[in-house]
Design a protein around this motif. Structure first.
Motif, PDB file in Angstrom:
ATOM      1  N   PRO A 175      57.317 -87.289  75.010  1.00 25.90           N
ATOM      2  CA  PRO A 175      57.055 -85.933  75.522  1.00 25.90           C
ATOM      3  C   PRO A 175      56.234 -85.069  74.581  1.00 25.90           C
ATOM      4  O   PRO A 175      55.490 -84.193  75.030  1.00 25.90           O
ATOM      5  CB  PRO A 175      58.467 -85.359  75.706  1.00 25.90           C
ATOM      6  N   ALA A 176      56.344 -85.281  73.265  1.00 31.46           N
ATOM      7  CA  ALA A 176      55.656 -84.416  72.310  1.00 31.46           C
ATOM      8  C   ALA A 176      54.278 -84.939  71.922  1.00 31.46           C
ATOM      9  O   ALA A 176      53.619 -84.349  71.049  1.00 31.46           O
ATOM     10  CB  ALA A 176      56.509 -84.251  71.054  1.00 31.46           C
ATOM     11  N   ALA A 177      53.812 -86.017  72.555  1.00 31.43           N
ATOM     12  CA  ALA A 177      52.517 -86.594  72.198  1.00 31.43           C
ATOM     13  C   ALA A 177      51.370 -85.836  72.861  1.00 31.43           C
ATOM     14  O   ALA A 177      51.512 -85.265  73.948  1.00 31.43           O
ATOM     15  CB  ALA A 177      52.460 -88.060  72.612  1.00 31.43           C
ATOM     16  N   VAL A 178      50.223 -85.865  72.211  1.00 23.78           N
ATOM     17  CA  VAL A 178      48.996 -85.299  72.760  1.00 23.78           C
ATOM     18  C   VAL A 178      48.319 -86.377  73.599  1.00 23.78           C
ATOM     19  O   VAL A 178      48.119 -87.500  73.127  1.00 23.78           O
ATOM     20  CB  VAL A 178      48.037 -84.848  71.638  1.00 23.78           C
ATOM     21  N   THR A 179      47.994 -86.060  74.839  1.00 26.70           N
ATOM     22  CA  THR A 179      47.315 -87.011  75.714  1.00 26.70           C
ATOM     23  C   THR A 179      45.853 -86.618  75.894  1.00 26.70           C
ATOM     24  O   THR A 179      45.493 -85.444  75.764  1.00 26.70           O
ATOM     25  CB  THR A 179      47.995 -87.094  77.089  1.00 26.70           C
TER      26      THR A 179
END
Length: 243
Positions: A175-179
């Protein structure tokens, strides 16, 4: 920063080192699942018709099964040399300087149906297993990997750039990743050259002198490397391709 790459179906053959040693891989918490999957693939390879069906291969791809059959004995290569294809061609790891290779091996990791996640320098054999596969007696890979992978990726790095494709993103939610979505100047999603642009972005992030620790730093690092990133949400970026 950790840049998480998708794997590739194609793998470089051979190797220049000893065979697979699970204890030497990064993220040792994943060893039990890795061992279970490797043993299952070796066993499956002994039944050619079943293996072709389960892995979604044609009879002309039977040589892929030989790779699985020798998982424990085949020579290994660093992950960034093992995976091939459009994204890895664009990454260009083989042309990096020694200093750049060191940065890339620390900053890049590859999602894997067999190993969950490996860092760039982790030595692995060639294999065939796709993210959407369901193995006899083990079930779906998503069911196997999510409980093991998600806690690790949640704490793997304060800044994770998630470049995985759909089947591999499904193996673990971050959830906290940059896409990053690749789009044209008019906002249309790019499909054909998507992998190449992500490979170029990975190359820039892997070799930049100043490792970013924030999304804004990520955008600045990409810009210095000639890549335009546009922020569309707190953790959502668009890579805008040249006109």
């Amino acid at each position: 920063m950790l840049v998480l790459l998708p794997p590739s179906e194609t793998k470089a053959p051979g190797g220049d080192g000893p065979p697979l040693d699970l204890d030497s891989l990064s993220f040792p918490e994943l060893t039990p699942v890795r061992r279970k999957l490797a043993d299952a693939l070796v066993e499956l390879a002994s039944d050619v018709p079943s293996a072709l069906r389960v892995l979604g291969l044609s009879p002309r791809q039977e040589d892929e099964l030989a790779r699985n059959a020798t998982l424990w004995s085949a020579p290994a290569l660093p992950a960034l040399e093992r995976y091939t294809g459009v994204l890895y061609d664009a990454l260009g790891f083989g042309a990096f300087t020694r200093s750049q290779r060191g940065k890339a091996e620390r900053r890049l990791a590859v999602a894997s149906a067999l190993f969950g996640i490996v860092r760039g320098a982790d030595r692995i054999p060639a294999y065939r297993l796709s993210g959407g596969t369901s193995l006899p007696a083990l079930g779906t890979l998503r069911g196997l990997w999510r409980p093991a992978l998600e806690p690790i990726l949640e704490n793997a790095d304060p800044l994770i750039v998630d470049l995985r494709s759909g089947a591999y993103a499904a193996l673990a939610r971050i959830p906290a990743a940059v896409t990053v979505r690749v789009v044209t100047a008019t906002g249309r999603t790019v499909s054909h050259h998507n992998k190449a642009y992500k490979g170029r972005l990975a190359a820039v992030l892997a070799t930049t002198a100043r490792e970013p620790s924030t999304v804004e730093g990520l955008i600045s690092a990409a810009e210095r490397g000639g890549i335009r990133l546009s922020r569309t949400g707190d953790l959502e970026l668009e890579l805008v391709t040249p006109s």
